[in-house]
Design a protein around this motif. Structure first.
Motif, mmCIF file in Angstrom:
data_model
loop_
_atom_site.group_PDB
_atom_site.id
_atom_site.type_symbol
_atom_site.label_atom_id
_atom_site.label_comp_id
_atom_site.label_asym_id
_atom_site.label_seq_id
_atom_site.Cartn_x
_atom_site.Cartn_y
_atom_site.Cartn_z
ATOM 1 N N UNK A 11 0.827 -1.206 0.000
ATOM 2 C CA UNK A 11 0.000 0.000 0.000
ATOM 3 C C UNK A 11 0.866 1.262 0.000
ATOM 4 N N UNK A 12 1.937 1.252 0.795
ATOM 5 C CA UNK A 12 2.837 2.405 0.836
ATOM 6 C C UNK A 12 3.539 2.600 -0.498
ATOM 7 N N UNK A 13 3.948 1.493 -1.108
ATOM 8 C CA UNK A 13 4.605 1.582 -2.409
ATOM 9 C C UNK A 13 3.663 2.167 -3.456
ATOM 10 N N UNK A 14 2.412 1.704 -3.417
ATOM 11 C CA UNK A 14 1.416 2.195 -4.369
ATOM 12 C C UNK A 14 1.124 3.677 -4.142
ATOM 13 N N UNK A 79 -10.696 4.035 -8.614
ATOM 14 C CA UNK A 79 -10.186 3.077 -9.601
ATOM 15 C C UNK A 79 -8.843 2.488 -9.191
ATOM 16 N N UNK A 80 -8.562 1.311 -9.717
ATOM 17 C CA UNK A 80 -7.261 0.680 -9.536
ATOM 18 C C UNK A 80 -6.326 1.131 -10.662
ATOM 19 N N UNK A 81 -5.072 0.719 -10.575
ATOM 20 C CA UNK A 81 -4.117 1.005 -11.647
ATOM 21 C C UNK A 81 -4.589 0.308 -12.928
ATOM 22 N N UNK A 82 -4.415 0.902 -14.086
ATOM 23 C CA UNK A 82 -3.650 2.132 -14.348
ATOM 24 C C UNK A 82 -4.487 3.407 -14.281
ATOM 25 N N UNK A 85 -3.439 5.953 -11.817
ATOM 26 C CA UNK A 85 -2.262 6.690 -12.279
ATOM 27 C C UNK A 85 -2.661 7.831 -13.210
ATOM 28 N N UNK A 86 -3.643 7.550 -14.076
ATOM 29 C CA UNK A 86 -4.119 8.583 -15.000
ATOM 30 C C UNK A 86 -4.718 9.750 -14.220
ATOM 31 N N UNK A 87 -5.507 9.427 -13.198
ATOM 32 C CA UNK A 87 -6.111 10.485 -12.390
ATOM 33 C C UNK A 87 -5.057 11.288 -11.645
#
Length: 245
Positions: A11-14, A79-82, A85-87
């Motif tokens: 979770x921290x990495x994400x 949302x989940x990845x990706x 990431x877009x957001x």
């Protein structure tokens, strides 16, 4: 890793990855925006000011819509990845476009290339510092203090007070950084206020105000001012004011 639950590592990495995307988009957008506005001001390149129905549309308008859209999508759909990431990229882009015209919010007039407009660059650079601190995992509201929740709460509140005092003393950069790095907030809060700051105007007598003026004489320039010059231009070197973007 001491102090971190091994189960929380993914979770921290994400979380750091999202901050990284947001920070990268913020930096790239800010640099591109400053390059484009300079090109418009000097009449170079294909770029022109945007107008709708005769009204000059500032780029903060696009930024506000991007922030609102990205924030709404994140809170509504999670949302989940990706897509997350877009957001993050859209939010960082919108934040850069909006903060790049921070002076317009503050003064309610277009001062982009004037001395007052330098506060926009200040705001952007402070935001970059905060983003970098978040990226490396600095957490001003951490709950891992040995004294428990009460000690943590007292420490956080005390540090926020020091940071607020630093800002009121005319040291906004140190104040914001101090939110994340307690020692910085304490040192900044104890130092002499700038003579033009709210703290000095309300709390300093003539003796201390004279000392502040000697410490911060009119026209004094710092390393931070020279850094701002890279993006906003040195005030004395700028030509006649012209509407940007």
């Amino acid at each position: 890793m001491a102090g971190i639950d091994i189960e929380l590592l993914p979770e921290l990495t994400r979380r750091r990855a999202l901050v990284g995307w947001m920070l990268a988009a913020f930096l790239v957008t800010f640099l591109a925006t400053r390059a484009i506005t300079r090109a418009i001001r000097t009449g170079r390149g294909p770029f022109r000011n945007a107008h709708v129905g005769g009204v000059h549309v500032h780029h903060q308008v696009y930024g506000i819509f991007l922030i609102l859209g990205a924030g709404t999508a994140e809170f509504t759909y999670r949302p989940e990845a990706p897509w997350s990431d877009v957001l993050a990229v859209l939010f960082g882009t919108g934040a850069a476009l909006t903060l790049d015209e921070f002076a317009l919010w503050l003064h309610l007039q277009d001062v982009y290339w004037q001395r007052e407009g330098r506060s926009s660059v200040d705001a952007v650079l402070v935001a970059l510092i905060v983003g970098a601190l978040l990226l490396v995992g600095v957490n001003p509201f951490g709950d891992d203090a040995e004294g428990g929740a009460l000690a943590t709460a007292i420490g956080v509140v005390g540090n926020l007070v020091f940071a607020l005092v630093a800002i009121l003393k005319g040291r906004p950069v140190l104040g914001v950084v101090g939110v994340f790095v307690p020692f910085v907030a304490l040192v900044a809060a104890l130092r002499l206020a700038r003579p033009s700051s709210p703290w000095a105007r309300r709390r300093y007598d003539e003796r201390r105000m004279a000392r502040a003026r000697r410490r911060f004489p009119a026209g004094r320039r710092t390393r931070w001012d020279r850094l701002v010059d890279l993006f906003a231009g040195a005030p004395a070197a700028e030509g006649p004011d012209a509407p940007p973007r």
